[in-house]
Design an enzyme around this catalytic site. Structure first.
Site, PDB file in Angstrom:
ATOM      1  N   SER A 232      13.519  50.799  46.145  1.00  0.00           N
ATOM      2  CA  SER A 232      14.580  50.142  46.916  1.00  0.00           C
ATOM      3  C   SER A 232      14.017  48.971  47.697  1.00  0.00           C
ATOM      4  CB  SER A 232      15.193  51.143  47.905  1.00  0.00           C
ATOM      5  OG  SER A 232      16.058  50.487  48.808  1.00  0.00           O
ATOM      6  N   TYR A 245      14.191  57.665  54.757  1.00  0.00           N
ATOM      7  CA  TYR A 245      14.444  57.174  53.392  1.00  0.00           C
ATOM      8  C   TYR A 245      13.540  55.983  53.057  1.00  0.00           C
ATOM      9  CZ  TYR A 245      17.134  54.957  49.575  1.00  0.00           C
ATOM     10  OH  TYR A 245      17.528  54.380  48.397  1.00  0.00           O
TER      11      TYR A 245
HETATM   12  P1  NAD Z   1      24.015  58.274  43.144  1.00  0.00           P
HETATM   13  O1  NAD Z   1      24.534  59.179  44.183  1.00  0.00           O
HETATM   14  O2  NAD Z   1      24.916  57.869  42.065  1.00  0.00           O
HETATM   15  O3  NAD Z   1      22.710  58.872  42.464  1.00  0.00           O
HETATM   16  C1  NAD Z   1      21.800  59.699  43.136  1.00  0.00           C
HETATM   17  C2  NAD Z   1      21.635  60.952  42.294  1.00  0.00           C
HETATM   18  O4  NAD Z   1      20.550  61.716  42.814  1.00  0.00           O
HETATM   19  C3  NAD Z   1      22.822  61.866  42.309  1.00  0.00           C
HETATM   20  O5  NAD Z   1      23.745  61.535  41.295  1.00  0.00           O
HETATM   21  C4  NAD Z   1      22.197  63.234  42.091  1.00  0.00           C
HETATM   22  O6  NAD Z   1      22.375  63.645  40.753  1.00  0.00           O
HETATM   23  C5  NAD Z   1      20.716  63.008  42.332  1.00  0.00           C
HETATM   24  N1  NAD Z   1      20.168  63.975  43.279  1.00  0.00           N
HETATM   25  C6  NAD Z   1      20.121  63.874  44.620  1.00  0.00           C
HETATM   26  N2  NAD Z   1      19.536  64.987  45.132  1.00  0.00           N
HETATM   27  C7  NAD Z   1      19.209  65.771  44.080  1.00  0.00           C
HETATM   28  C8  NAD Z   1      18.577  67.037  43.960  1.00  0.00           C
HETATM   29  N3  NAD Z   1      18.149  67.699  45.036  1.00  0.00           N
HETATM   30  N4  NAD Z   1      18.421  67.570  42.715  1.00  0.00           N
HETATM   31  C9  NAD Z   1      18.848  66.892  41.615  1.00  0.00           C
HETATM   32  N5  NAD Z   1      19.445  65.678  41.681  1.00  0.00           N
HETATM   33  C10 NAD Z   1      19.613  65.136  42.896  1.00  0.00           C
HETATM   34  O7  NAD Z   1      23.457  56.998  43.924  1.00  0.00           O
HETATM   35  P2  NAD Z   1      22.537  55.774  43.465  1.00  0.00           P
HETATM   36  O8  NAD Z   1      22.669  54.810  44.558  1.00  0.00           O
HETATM   37  O9  NAD Z   1      22.819  55.373  42.097  1.00  0.00           O
HETATM   38  O10 NAD Z   1      21.076  56.370  43.565  1.00  0.00           O
HETATM   39  C11 NAD Z   1      20.136  56.297  42.528  1.00  0.00           C
HETATM   40  C12 NAD Z   1      18.802  55.822  43.071  1.00  0.00           C
HETATM   41  O11 NAD Z   1      18.956  54.483  43.520  1.00  0.00           O
HETATM   42  C13 NAD Z   1      18.276  56.609  44.256  1.00  0.00           C
HETATM   43  O12 NAD Z   1      16.896  56.818  44.103  1.00  0.00           O
HETATM   44  C14 NAD Z   1      18.518  55.665  45.423  1.00  0.00           C
HETATM   45  O13 NAD Z   1      17.601  55.891  46.459  1.00  0.00           O
HETATM   46  C15 NAD Z   1      18.293  54.334  44.742  1.00  0.00           C
HETATM   47  N6  NAD Z   1      18.824  53.165  45.431  1.00  0.00           N
HETATM   48  C16 NAD Z   1      20.159  53.067  45.681  1.00  0.00           C
HETATM   49  C17 NAD Z   1      20.632  51.940  46.334  1.00  0.00           C
HETATM   50  C18 NAD Z   1      22.096  51.775  46.649  1.00  0.00           C
HETATM   51  O14 NAD Z   1      22.442  50.886  47.426  1.00  0.00           O
HETATM   52  N7  NAD Z   1      22.985  52.565  46.067  1.00  0.00           N
HETATM   53  C19 NAD Z   1      19.754  50.926  46.720  1.00  0.00           C
HETATM   54  C20 NAD Z   1      18.408  51.058  46.438  1.00  0.00           C
HETATM   55  C21 NAD Z   1      17.967  52.187  45.792  1.00  0.00           C
END
Ligand code: NAD
Ligand code: MG
Length: 340
Positions: A232, A245
């Site tokens: 991120s 985080y």
């Molecule tokens: P999202 O909620 O769609 O995806 C996160 C997923 O993590 C969930 O769908 C879930 O299946 C999984 N998860 C969480 N805890 C878990 C557990 N204990 N066991 C199994 N699965 C688990 O949201 P997203 O934003 O697409 O997140 C995906 C990645 O992107 C993450 O690593 C997040 O930190 C990163 N990210 C997101 C953003 C943003 O703005 N959305 C920005 C930078 C990085």
């Protein structure tokens, strides 16, 4: 969702759709202008759609909404675009076998759709509470003519992480792309309110699970395989409300760079993607305050959050053989701010 909320821009409602019905429902969730009366091959939308959709992506202000963790993409307003009707493959990952954690929704789902349409078989991990989102993804993989493997379970458990990799390898018949994408983000304004339990939860999900899953996967990876971690911009430009985080994301970057050096001689590449603000369930299920959610993405030079679909090509690029000299890198997709 708060019952008295008003949609600030009714046109954005065109992004809203229902969960049930897989690809058909997903297609209905996309703006009418993005749906063209063409005759594409299964899972292969006509060219030109993606750019048109991008020009119409929603901007803040967003309406208040909150879901119990971990949240469902199918219940978000507007509904995220994961590329369901837009991503067009060209065989860049033909015959590859991928495991994507958090593959049910958000950035992970966008990567999965792209991988399948590029010719890869894909196993996804997600939490049992996300079965509705996961079922849509399984159908999307199958509609692309590829094998889908659904492996629900909690990656905070080391034994499950080992089992997850073993099952993915068994059902896919091998593994050559691992995407550590699952993540936990919970907004907390003050260090005084940050509990050890939350700190532990965030690190278990984002750091320990990545270590456990990767450790189990490496013995199965051959030369030409790759690992992609979703880090991120928080690793480089941390927000005050994401103290725990942001540390885990910095750890993911260091893990990526160190492991790339370790595995280089085996011909295994390790890279990370560093997204900026992206419209996903993580943000509406505790990841942001309601105040931040309303103006989500407004600070980005593009003035809006990214949609998961806008990350897909970064994953494909890092996974493709053509990137064979790219390892230990962090690919920023952040709308113009906070990049590595
Ligand atoms: P999202 O909620 O769609 O995806 C996160 C997923 O993590 C969930 O769908 C879930 O299946 C999984 N998860 C969480 N805890 C878990 C557990 N204990 N066991 C199994 N699965 C688990 O949201 P997203 O934003 O697409 O997140 C995906 C990645 O992107 C993450 O690593 C997040 O930190 C990163 N990210 C997101 C953003 C943003 O703005 N959305 C920005 C930078 C990085
Ligand atoms: Mg999810």
């Amino acid at each position: 969702m708060d019952s008295n909320d008003q949609d600030p821009a009714p046109s954005r409602r065109r992004f809203v759709g229902t969960v049930a019905g897989g690809l058909a429902a997903a297609a209905a969730a996309v703006p009418a202008a993005a749906q063209q009366p063409a005759d594409p091959a299964p899972g292969q939308p006509p060219a030109g759609r993606a750019r048109e959709a991008a020009s119409r992506y929603p901007r803040p202000p967003f309406q208040n909404q909150s879901q119990p963790w971990p949240g469902l993409a199918g219940k978000m307003t507007p509904r995220p675009d994961h590329g369901e009707t837009t991503y067009r493959g060209s065989g860049r990952l033909a015959g590859r076998k991928a495991l994507v954690t958090g593959g049910d929704s958000g950035i992970g789902r966008a990567a999965v759709i792209a991988f399948a349409r590029e010719g890869a078989d894909v196993a996804i991990n997600y939490l049992p509470a996300e079965e509705a989102d996961a079922r849509e993804v399984v159908k999307l993989i199958q509609d692309a003519g590829r094998k889908a493997v659904a492996l629900p379970g909690d990656i905070r458990d080391e034994a499950f992480c080992r089992k997850l990799v073993a099952e993915a390898v068994r059902q896919l018949g091998g593994l050559d792309i691992l995407v550590n994408n699952a993540g936990r983000q919970h907004s907390t304004d003050s260090i005084l309110d940050l509990t050890t339990e939350q700190f532990d939860w965030t690190f278990k999900t984002n750091v320990y699970a990545m270590f456990w899953i990767t450790k189990a996967a490496v013995p199965h990876l051959k030369a030409g395989s790759c690992i992609i971690n979703t880090a991120s911009v928080q690793a480089y430009d941390p927000s005050p409300n994401l103290l725990d985080y942001a540390q885990t994301k910095a750890a993911e970057v260091a893990f990526t760079k160190a492991l790339a050096k370790q595995l280089g001689k085996q011909g295994i590449r390790v890279n990370a993607i560093a997204p900026g603000p992206v419209w996903t369930p993580l943000q509406v299920s505790g990841g942001q305050t309601q105040e931040n959610l309303k103006k989500f993405g407004a600070d980005s030079p593009l003035g809006r959050p990214g949609q998961p679909a806008e990350l897909a090509l970064a994953f494909v690029t890092l996974a493709a053989d053509e990137s064979s000299y790219t390892t230990g890198q962090v690919y920023g997709v952040a709308g113009g701010a906070g990049n590595p």
